[in-house]
Design a protein around this motif. Structure first.
Motif, PDB file in Angstrom:
ATOM      1  N   HIS A 125      -5.600   4.739  -0.700  1.00 52.51           N
ATOM      2  CA  HIS A 125      -5.349   4.601   0.737  1.00 52.51           C
ATOM      3  C   HIS A 125      -3.889   4.905   1.058  1.00 52.51           C
ATOM      4  O   HIS A 125      -3.586   5.530   2.088  1.00 52.51           O
ATOM      5  N   ALA A 126      -2.992   4.500   0.182  1.00 49.14           N
ATOM      6  CA  ALA A 126      -1.575   4.811   0.392  1.00 49.14           C
ATOM      7  C   ALA A 126      -1.355   6.323   0.411  1.00 49.14           C
ATOM      8  O   ALA A 126      -0.573   6.842   1.226  1.00 49.14           O
ATOM      9  N   GLN A 127      -2.046   7.026  -0.484  1.00 48.33           N
ATOM     10  CA  GLN A 127      -1.929   8.486  -0.481  1.00 48.33           C
ATOM     11  C   GLN A 127      -2.474   9.076   0.821  1.00 48.33           C
ATOM     12  O   GLN A 127      -1.853   9.965   1.419  1.00 48.33           O
ATOM     13  N   TYR A 128      -3.615   8.579   1.249  1.00 46.41           N
ATOM     14  CA  TYR A 128      -4.218   9.066   2.499  1.00 46.41           C
ATOM     15  C   TYR A 128      -3.256   8.908   3.672  1.00 46.41           C
ATOM     16  O   TYR A 128      -3.104   9.814   4.499  1.00 46.41           O
ATOM     17  N   PHE A 149       0.790   5.872 -10.006  1.00 40.07           N
ATOM     18  CA  PHE A 149       0.368   6.757  -8.927  1.00 40.07           C
ATOM     19  C   PHE A 149       1.624   7.144  -8.146  1.00 40.07           C
ATOM     20  O   PHE A 149       2.646   6.439  -8.207  1.00 40.07           O
ATOM     21  N   PRO A 150       1.600   8.274  -7.451  1.00 37.77           N
ATOM     22  CA  PRO A 150       2.818   8.782  -6.820  1.00 37.77           C
ATOM     23  C   PRO A 150       3.479   7.818  -5.848  1.00 37.77           C
ATOM     24  O   PRO A 150       4.700   7.838  -5.683  1.00 37.77           O
ATOM     25  N   TYR A 173     -12.621  14.123  -9.032  1.00 32.37           N
ATOM     26  CA  TYR A 173     -13.023  12.743  -8.749  1.00 32.37           C
ATOM     27  C   TYR A 173     -11.871  12.071  -8.000  1.00 32.37           C
ATOM     28  O   TYR A 173     -10.699  12.381  -8.250  1.00 32.37           O
ATOM     29  N   PRO A 174     -12.150  11.152  -7.069  1.00 35.05           N
ATOM     30  CA  PRO A 174     -11.100  10.633  -6.189  1.00 35.05           C
ATOM     31  C   PRO A 174      -9.821  10.152  -6.868  1.00 35.05           C
ATOM     32  O   PRO A 174      -8.727  10.345  -6.349  1.00 35.05           O
ATOM     33  N   ILE A 182      -0.664  -5.607  -7.476  1.00 36.36           N
ATOM     34  CA  ILE A 182      -0.333  -4.214  -7.789  1.00 36.36           C
ATOM     35  C   ILE A 182      -1.620  -3.503  -8.189  1.00 36.36           C
ATOM     36  O   ILE A 182      -2.191  -3.800  -9.241  1.00 36.36           O
ATOM     37  N   PRO A 183      -2.110  -2.563  -7.365  1.00 33.19           N
ATOM     38  CA  PRO A 183      -3.347  -1.869  -7.720  1.00 33.19           C
ATOM     39  C   PRO A 183      -3.121  -0.888  -8.860  1.00 33.19           C
ATOM     40  O   PRO A 183      -1.988  -0.435  -9.089  1.00 33.19           O
ATOM     41  N   PHE A 184      -4.183  -0.565  -9.565  1.00 30.52           N
ATOM     42  CA  PHE A 184      -4.094   0.441 -10.631  1.00 30.52           C
ATOM     43  C   PHE A 184      -3.795   1.814 -10.033  1.00 30.52           C
ATOM     44  O   PHE A 184      -3.017   2.596 -10.576  1.00 30.52           O
TER      45      PHE A 184
END
Length: 373
Positions: A12-15, A350-351, A186-187, A6-8
């Motif tokens: 990339h998923a948003q992209y 994150f969304p 910031y990204p 599980i990433p913080f």
């Protein structure tokens, strides 16, 4: 979930959710060679300012520059004191020094973690010129008493909104209370570019003009340098990317709030864990979801071993950094900030975080806490 990771945050998923728009925007910038200034920058400035509710938006290279640019336009003089919270990223305080001033740290509220108005009032001297409230983790600072103190003592207020895009205090969007509001793109921010980017918003036309000049080598028109400035520009590629993302910000914000609500519900009965408290009249946009535990480091290690990425944001609060040893601060000077640096841990939010992913995080936290009693 086996072999779980599980990433913080998952950029990339948003992209992937807006891939065609991003790819088209980047191709358009390349096609037109609009790498510096240009229509994408102007459009983003206009649209972001409108969304925040400010008359002017001055874009720049990054969020740190936005603070420095604003303070320079506010005509700071050498030795001026500016009140800043003890818990924040160093940009908040280092830019005070860069602008010729002296950062004076204030302790934070023990429940909301934002700058404490009581501490502000205690730190005001005849050398104080301004206050920089930070809307930390996405939660607005307590702006009503802060603005009252500013008016009482004739101080300017520069809001650090780097983590708080669209957050509201008593229904008013942060960044619109003081003389100006500083934003970072910031990204990893709630509205993030694919590189560094920043902006300052204001409804003061004279201030906006000065900030625009200062960020562009001291002149609005090329070659016409009215003052000495710096080179801090939002490049066309980042502006085009932000322009595509901007219409999604409100729905992404609601998604973050939904994730936070699930955490609040399912972690509320876990012993030893302290959850975020949302102050009265505040709309938190949850850039970060920060919990507290007495065995924070062990919890972080346990989650990492389970494949859950966490972050310890601000493991050393500002007054205790080597950069500020010159002030000789002790932990007793800022008891709340010191306690936070020892116990805070940011969980994934994150969304695009799925219900299954979030439940796994919750189960892992519960497992640790059950054995940590």
């Amino acid at each position: 979930m086996k072999n779980t990771s599980i990433p913080f945050v998952d950029l990339h998923a948003q992209y992937l959710t807006i891939k065609s728009g991003i790819d088209t925007a980047i191709a358009d910038v390349i096609k037109n060679s609009s790498f510096i200034r240009g229509s994408h920058v102007e459009s983003f400035e206009r649209n972001f300012g409108n969304l925040i509710g400010s008359t002017h938006c001055v874009s720049c290279a990054n969020g740190t520059d936005s603070l420095y640019i604003a303070m320079t336009a506010l005509q700071m003089k050498d030795g001026d004191e500016v009140l800043v919270p003890a818990m924040s990223w160093i940009s908040t305080s280092e830019t005070v020094t860069q602008a010729g001033g002296v950062p004076v740290f204030c302790d934070v509220d023990p429940s909301t973690y934002t700058i404490d108005p009581v501490s502000i009032e205690q730190k005001i001297t005849d050398r104080t010129v301004g206050i920089i409230p930070v809307h930390l983790y996405g939660q607005p600072a307590d702006m009503e008493p802060i603005m009252a103190l500013a008016h009482k003592h004739g101080l300017w207020v520069l809001e650090d909104c780097a983590q708080a895009h669209l957050a509201k205090f008593e229904g008013q969007t942060v960044g619109t209370f003081g003389a100006a509001g500083s934003f970072s793109f910031y990204p990893g921010k709630n509205l993030g570019a694919m590189g560094d980017a920043g902006a300052v918003v204001t409804s003061d036309s004279a201030l906006a003009h000065h900030m625009t000049m200062f960020a562009r080598h001291g002149g609005v028109r090329k070659g016409d340098h009215q003052i000495e400035g710096i080179n801090s520009r939002l490049d066309g590629l980042q502006a085009a990317i932000l322009e595509v993302k901007l219409p999604h910000l409100e729905q992404w914000t609601k998604a973050r709030q939904r994730v936070a609500a699930v955490y609040q519900e399912k972690l509320s009965d876990i012993p030893g864990l302290t959850l975020p408290v949302v102050g009265e009249g505040r709309e938190h946009v949850f850039h970060l979801y920060v919990v507290r535990h007495a065995r924070r480091n062990e919890l972080a290690k346990f989650l990492s071993e389970k494949g859950v990425q966490t972050v310890i944001n601000y493991p050393v609060s500002l007054p205790f950094l080597p950069a500020y040893q010159r002030f000789g601060h002790k932990k007793e000077d800022f008891p709340n900030a010191y306690a936070l640096q020892e116990s805070c841990l940011s969980l994934p939010i994150f969304p695009e975080l799925t219900g299954e992913q979030q439940q796994y995080v919750i189960d892992c936290v519960a497992e640790f806490c059950a054995t940590a009693l």
